[in-house]
Design a protein around this motif. Structure first.
Motif, PDB file in Angstrom:
ATOM      1  N   UNK A 141       0.812  -1.220   0.000  1.00  0.00           N
ATOM      2  CA  UNK A 141       0.000   0.000   0.000  1.00  0.00           C
ATOM      3  C   UNK A 141       0.845   1.268   0.000  1.00  0.00           C
ATOM      4  N   UNK A 142       2.166   1.120   0.159  1.00  0.00           N
ATOM      5  CA  UNK A 142       3.050   2.286   0.022  1.00  0.00           C
ATOM      6  C   UNK A 142       3.581   2.840   1.326  1.00  0.00           C
ATOM      7  N   UNK A 143       3.452   2.097   2.408  1.00  0.00           N
ATOM      8  CA  UNK A 143       3.865   2.604   3.719  1.00  0.00           C
ATOM      9  C   UNK A 143       5.345   2.988   3.745  1.00  0.00           C
ATOM     10  N   UNK A 144       6.205   2.056   3.347  1.00  0.00           N
ATOM     11  CA  UNK A 144       7.648   2.265   3.479  1.00  0.00           C
ATOM     12  C   UNK A 144       8.158   3.321   2.508  1.00  0.00           C
ATOM     13  N   UNK A 145       7.680   3.289   1.272  1.00  0.00           N
ATOM     14  CA  UNK A 145       8.200   4.239   0.277  1.00  0.00           C
ATOM     15  C   UNK A 145       7.768   5.667   0.604  1.00  0.00           C
ATOM     16  N   UNK A 146       6.563   5.845   1.144  1.00  0.00           N
ATOM     17  CA  UNK A 146       6.117   7.177   1.560  1.00  0.00           C
ATOM     18  C   UNK A 146       6.978   7.687   2.709  1.00  0.00           C
ATOM     19  N   UNK A 147       7.207   6.825   3.705  1.00  0.00           N
ATOM     20  CA  UNK A 147       8.005   7.224   4.859  1.00  0.00           C
ATOM     21  C   UNK A 147       9.432   7.567   4.454  1.00  0.00           C
ATOM     22  N   UNK A 148      10.014   6.750   3.578  1.00  0.00           N
ATOM     23  CA  UNK A 148      11.401   6.967   3.160  1.00  0.00           C
ATOM     24  C   UNK A 148      11.546   8.252   2.351  1.00  0.00           C
TER      25      UNK A 148
ATOM     26  N   UNK B 130      20.133  -7.413   5.887  1.00  0.00           N
ATOM     27  CA  UNK B 130      19.178  -8.380   5.327  1.00  0.00           C
ATOM     28  C   UNK B 130      17.740  -8.126   5.759  1.00  0.00           C
ATOM     29  N   UNK B 131      17.551  -7.630   7.004  1.00  0.00           N
ATOM     30  CA  UNK B 131      16.200  -7.414   7.500  1.00  0.00           C
ATOM     31  C   UNK B 131      15.640  -6.050   7.099  1.00  0.00           C
ATOM     32  N   UNK B 132      16.519  -5.123   6.789  1.00  0.00           N
ATOM     33  CA  UNK B 132      16.067  -3.804   6.370  1.00  0.00           C
ATOM     34  C   UNK B 132      16.210  -3.629   4.865  1.00  0.00           C
ATOM     35  N   UNK B 133      16.217  -4.747   4.145  1.00  0.00           N
ATOM     36  CA  UNK B 133      16.300  -4.685   2.688  1.00  0.00           C
ATOM     37  C   UNK B 133      15.152  -3.910   2.082  1.00  0.00           C
ATOM     38  N   UNK B 134      13.989  -3.891   2.769  1.00  0.00           N
ATOM     39  CA  UNK B 134      12.835  -3.145   2.263  1.00  0.00           C
ATOM     40  C   UNK B 134      13.166  -1.666   2.105  1.00  0.00           C
ATOM     41  N   UNK B 135      14.006  -1.144   2.996  1.00  0.00           N
ATOM     42  CA  UNK B 135      14.388   0.271   2.909  1.00  0.00           C
ATOM     43  C   UNK B 135      15.188   0.512   1.632  1.00  0.00           C
ATOM     44  N   UNK B 136      16.169  -0.368   1.367  1.00  0.00           N
ATOM     45  CA  UNK B 136      17.007  -0.229   0.161  1.00  0.00           C
ATOM     46  C   UNK B 136      16.167  -0.458  -1.097  1.00  0.00           C
ATOM     47  N   UNK B 137      15.253  -1.448  -1.052  1.00  0.00           N
ATOM     48  CA  UNK B 137      14.375  -1.701  -2.201  1.00  0.00           C
ATOM     49  C   UNK B 137      13.576  -0.454  -2.560  1.00  0.00           C
ATOM     50  N   UNK B 138      13.044   0.221  -1.558  1.00  0.00           N
ATOM     51  CA  UNK B 138      12.239   1.413  -1.808  1.00  0.00           C
ATOM     52  C   UNK B 138      13.093   2.597  -2.229  1.00  0.00           C
ATOM     53  N   UNK B 139      14.328   2.610  -1.765  1.00  0.00           N
ATOM     54  CA  UNK B 139      15.261   3.639  -2.220  1.00  0.00           C
ATOM     55  C   UNK B 139      15.528   3.471  -3.715  1.00  0.00           C
ATOM     56  N   UNK B 140      15.663   2.226  -4.152  1.00  0.00           N
ATOM     57  CA  UNK B 140      15.847   1.947  -5.579  1.00  0.00           C
ATOM     58  C   UNK B 140      14.604   2.339  -6.376  1.00  0.00           C
TER      59      UNK B 140
END
Length: 451
Positions: A271-278, A320-330
């Motif tokens: 739903x966009x939680x992480x990418x909005x926050x980042x 490895x556990x915060x890969x979602x942050x890097x994925x959204x950065x990409x």
């Protein structure tokens, strides 16, 4: 008589203070489990140590006979002691009928059955957050229930979503309004009645005609709603990211507001939680420089044990556990000519730190943006531990999906995310948005709805 399981004392180390005038009993097996889990820097170990200290403080200098019969529970200097605390030693079987004692759970249930035999005039109730433990106890004839003290709602549907949607036009429901304009801001003052009586501070009002308003002031009998223009909200670009729907737009409004110190975003996967926050965090640190650094952390099953065995620094262990942050950065830089170079550049320029929950206790973060990913896996006690780390000028952003809880002793109703959402709904400097839809992809949206 309430008999507490180990997971209840880990969930809330002060749980035994919450049974008022009743008798609280701690089986010896539970003390042994707390003892085996108390070592290390894991959050679980810290909770175990706190529970042990609480038990020790309450028992004080009581003699073994007094402990067996029950020590009055003192809750404060002025409060009268109420209820008793005792340690259950016995593990004798009941008339030869007992569960095999190779499991600690079975030992506790056997002890309860023996206790029930000797105290037929009392209700013996096992309190455990382990569903299977409760099922085994009931099957053996012992009453069992979950720990409900920090469960503030009976249905997840009762949680505030952060907005109220009106069919048709919002203004059709209004009989009287007082409107003021100052400094380019339009504010409407209403009488607090009907649907408006249920609104909390920093909640939004949406209708099908495109009206968007935000509750900016609450009184006993009135409220003030600030008029936000939907076109402006939908076209506010944050680090190259444009909101895909009105829910993402109002979420960004809260994330970018310097007067909001706690933002809580929930919603389905994608739903966009992480990418909005980042995106908002990078904008606030790199562009507007309102904050000095971004701290990303999360709760993950197995993290407590596994982090010690991975090579490298704390940041490298957390990767490895915060890969979602890097994925959204990409994802934010996927249209760049060289995405990898852009991400590396951002990581070198943005003060982004990956922190383990194990090492956050005792820290104080000043002028920081703290992102707590997967916060649905935290207990209310752990949520409190993290949020109280926020120092002057800091902002906490909690992200989570109550449909994806990985912790075995937590449910959507007992999750720290649910507890915090309900507790902070009246907080002047807090806001919550439940994101809808799955903008990640058509495939992800169909999977969320149909699988």
């Amino acid at each position: 008589m309430y008999v507490l399981d180990t997971n209840v004392l880990i969930h809330d180390p002060n749980a035994l203070l919450n049974f008022d005038e009743h008798q609280v009993i701690i089986p010896m097996t539970v003390l042994e489990e707390l003892d085996s889990l108390k070592s290390g820097k894991q959050t679980v170990a810290a909770d175990c140590r706190q529970a042990i200290r609480t038990i020790d403080r309450l028992l004080g200098d009581a003699s073994p006979k007094q402990i067996e019969s029950g020590v009055p529970i003192a809750r404060g200097e002025k409060a009268e002691p109420m209820g008793t605390l005792s340690i259950l030693m016995s593990s004798e079987s009941v008339s030869g009928h007992a569960l095999p004692e190779h499991l600690n759970d079975n030992k506790i249930i056997n002890s309860l059955a023996a206790l029930q035999k000797h105290h037929t005039d009392h209700d013996i109730i096992l309190v455990s957050n382990d569903i299977n433990m409760r099922l085994k106890a009931r099957g053996f004839g012992v009453e069992a229930q979950a720990y409900h003290n920090d469960q503030l709602v009976d249905d997840i549907g009762l949680l505030p979503r952060g907005y109220t949607e009106f069919p048709g036009s919002f203004w059709d429901t209004i009989s009287k309004v007082e409107t003021k304009q100052r400094d380019g801001v339009t504010e409407h003052r209403f009488k607090r009645e009907g649907e408006l009586a249920r609104l909390n501070i920093n909640e939004f009002v949406l209708d099908q005609q495109g009206f968007v308003g935000k509750v900016c002031e609450l009184g006993d009998d009135y409220l003030v709603i600030r008029d936000l223009h939907q076109h402006d909200l939908m076209n506010e670009e944050v680090w190259g990211l444009l909101p895909r729907d009105i829910y993402q737009a109002i979420a960004l409004n809260l994330l970018l507001d310097p007067d909001i110190h706690l933002v809580n975003l929930t919603g389905a996967a994608g739903s966009g939680k992480t990418i909005l926050a980042l995106a908002a965090c990078i904008e606030l640190t790199v562009a507007s420089k309102l904050y000095k650094r971004i701290i990303a952390t999360r709760s993950t099953q197995g993290l407590d044990e596994d982090i010690g065995f991975l090579p490298g620094t704390e940041a490298e262990k957390m990767e490895p556990w915060l890969g979602a942050i890097v994925d959204n950065l990409e994802a934010l830089h996927e249209d760049d000519e060289n995405m990898t170079a852009s991400v590396d550049y951002i990581l070198s320029k943005v003060p982004l730190h990956f922190k383990s929950l194990n090492y956050i206790r005792g820290r104080s973060f000043q002028h920081s943006l703290i992102i707590i990913d997967e916060s649905q896996n935290l207990t209310p006690h752990q949520i409190k531990t993290i949020i109280t780390r926020a120092g002057n000028g800091s902002k906490v952003i909690c992200l989570g999906n109550l449909a994806q809880i990985d912790t075995p002793y937590l449910s959507a109703l007992s999750s720290g995310l649910t507890y915090m959402t309900e507790r902070f709904k009246t907080f002047r400097h807090g806001g919550h948005i439940h994101l809808q839809g799955v903008p990640r992809s058509a495939l992800a949206e169909f999977a969320e709805a149909n699988l």
